[in-house]
Scaffold this active site. Structure first.
Site, short mmCIF file in Angstrom:
data_model
loop_
_atom_site.label_atom_id
_atom_site.label_comp_id
_atom_site.label_asym_id
_atom_site.label_seq_id
_atom_site.Cartn_x
_atom_site.Cartn_y
_atom_site.Cartn_z
N LYS A 119 0.42 3.35 -2.98
CA LYS A 119 -0.76 4.22 -3.15
C LYS A 119 -0.38 5.71 -3.09
CE LYS A 119 -3.74 0.60 -1.22
NZ LYS A 119 -4.43 0.11 0.00
N SER A 127 0.79 -1.23 0.00
CA SER A 127 0.00 0.00 0.00
C SER A 127 0.83 1.28 0.00
CB SER A 127 -0.94 0.02 1.21
OG SER A 127 -2.01 -0.84 0.96
N VAL A 147 1.15 -3.78 3.74
CA VAL A 147 1.11 -5.08 4.42
C VAL A 147 2.36 -5.93 4.18
CG1 VAL A 147 -1.39 -5.39 4.73
CG2 VAL A 147 -0.31 -6.12 2.58
N TYR A 206 -3.75 -2.61 -10.24
CA TYR A 206 -3.63 -2.37 -8.80
C TYR A 206 -2.70 -3.41 -8.13
CZ TYR A 206 -5.02 -2.44 -3.89
OH TYR A 206 -5.00 -2.46 -2.51
N TYR A 221 -4.67 3.74 7.89
CA TYR A 221 -6.06 3.27 8.03
C TYR A 221 -6.63 3.63 9.40
CZ TYR A 221 -3.34 0.54 4.81
OH TYR A 221 -2.43 0.17 3.87
N1 GLN Z 1 -2.31 -5.25 -2.04
C1 GLN Z 1 -2.84 -5.20 -0.72
C2 GLN Z 1 -4.35 -5.42 -0.75
O1 GLN Z 1 -4.96 -5.02 -1.68
C3 GLN Z 1 -2.49 -3.88 -0.13
C4 GLN Z 1 -3.01 -3.72 1.27
C5 GLN Z 1 -2.07 -3.01 2.18
O2 GLN Z 1 -0.87 -2.93 1.98
N2 GLN Z 1 -2.62 -2.55 3.27
O3 GLN Z 1 -4.93 -5.99 0.12
#
Ligand code: GLN
Length: 304
Positions: free
Chosen positions: A64, A61, A258, A188, A240
């Site tokens: 992003k 993430s 993650v 994505y 988050y």
């Molecule tokens: N690729 C992961 C997902 O879509 C990214 C989530 C994350 O890093 N929090 O679940």
């Protein structure tokens, strides 16, 4: 700085409780949770690091931040038609708010928001083209052409994609996704599967340290105004439903993934990347957060 980082690496290596690696993506479940890396990039171009700061990991993430930056460059404020700018207070892959809020994700850093950002930048392009653009952009801001996508991680995520597919379909039912869902999700997952080391990631964040300019290369990436806004989104939404806790403990704009990485920005001072694969209950790197807390205590770099 080197002494501080050595101390942090030593303290972190000795920790017994290391969190739990992301197990819903099989490739990530296989990563050794004992690894730890930290890198601090200064605007002058100097880099300090400790632990396995050159080891590649899945940025997940954290990507992003880069896709949002690209989206703002491509379509500007139009991005906010389909994505909000508020903290969600919900897990990164939650669907509950989408129903109440007409399919408009709270922010670009939860999964639904990031999927909507990808849809917005596709603009009729094929997945390959847009993916190449995202990768090219990350290489440009990090000034490192060796940065690549780990195809195995992307395929691993695709194989277990029920939740993100649901989010995308749900948004599409409100008319908020324009392109074919498999194509949007394909981009994505590949964007999330970019592999970088702490050193590369810290360098990639430098444009957010100095009002949009990577001082070490002299490249302006975004305006000062935009850099401030990206930092504010990282502060409010980058972790988050753990964003408040991160602001309280670390006090820097940050974005977690993650894969166990966190990119944190100390405006005017440094871009910092940490990596420890074990996550806390909210999906943020457990020891990475502790490492940043220690760094901020020693340097006084909090924005508060
Ligand atoms: N690729 C992961 C997902 O879509 C990214 C989530 C994350 O890093 N929090 O679940």
């Amino acid at each position: 700085m080197q002494n501080i980082l050595n101390d942090i690496a030593e303290t972190i290596q000795a920790q017994k409780q290391r969190g739990v690696v992301a197990d819903y993506i099989p490739e990530l479940a296989a990563i050794d949770p004992k690894q730890f890396g930290i890198a601090v990039a200064l605007p002058t171009g100097e880099i300090y690091s400790a632990g396995c700061a050159q080891q590649l990991f899945s940025i997940q993430s954290i990507s992003k931040v880069f896709s949002l930056t690209l989206a703002l460059g491509k379509i500007g404020d139009a991005i906010w038609q389909n994505v909000g700018r508020e903290p969600s207070g919900d897990p990164f892959n939650s669907i509950v708010q989408l129903e109440k809020e007409h399919g408009k994700p709270r922010n670009p850093f939860i999964n639904a928001g990031a999927i909507a950002v990808v849809d917005a930048i596709m603009m009729g392009h094929e997945p390959k083209e847009i993916l190449a653009e995202i990768l090219q952009f990350v290489r440009y801001i990090a000034n490192d052409s060796s940065i690549a996508i780990d195809e195995k991680v992307a395929l691993s995520e695709l194989a277990t994609a029920h939740r993100n597919t649901s989010l995308a379909h749900f948004m599409a039912s409100f008319g908020r996704i324009e392109h074919a869902i498999e194509k949007v999700l394909g981009v994505y997952y590949h964007q999330c599967s970019i592999s970088m080391s702490c050193e590369q990631l810290a360098k990639a964040g430098l444009f957010l340290v100095s009002e949009g300019v990577n001082q070490s290369t002299g490249r302006r990436v975004v305006s000062a105004h935009r850099a401030r806004r990206i930092n504010s989104l990282m502060m409010m939404c980058g972790h988050y439903d753990g964003s408040g806790e991160f602001a309280y403990r670390v006090g820097l704009p940050g974005k977690s993934g993650v894969g166990g990485g966190i990119l944190a920005i100390a405006p005017n001072n440094a871009s910092i990347a940490v990596w420890s694969p074990g996550l806390d209950k909210l999906g943020n790197s457990m020891l990475g957060t502790i490492a940043l807390e220690m760094l901020v205590q020693r340097t006084g770099w909090s924005v508060f």
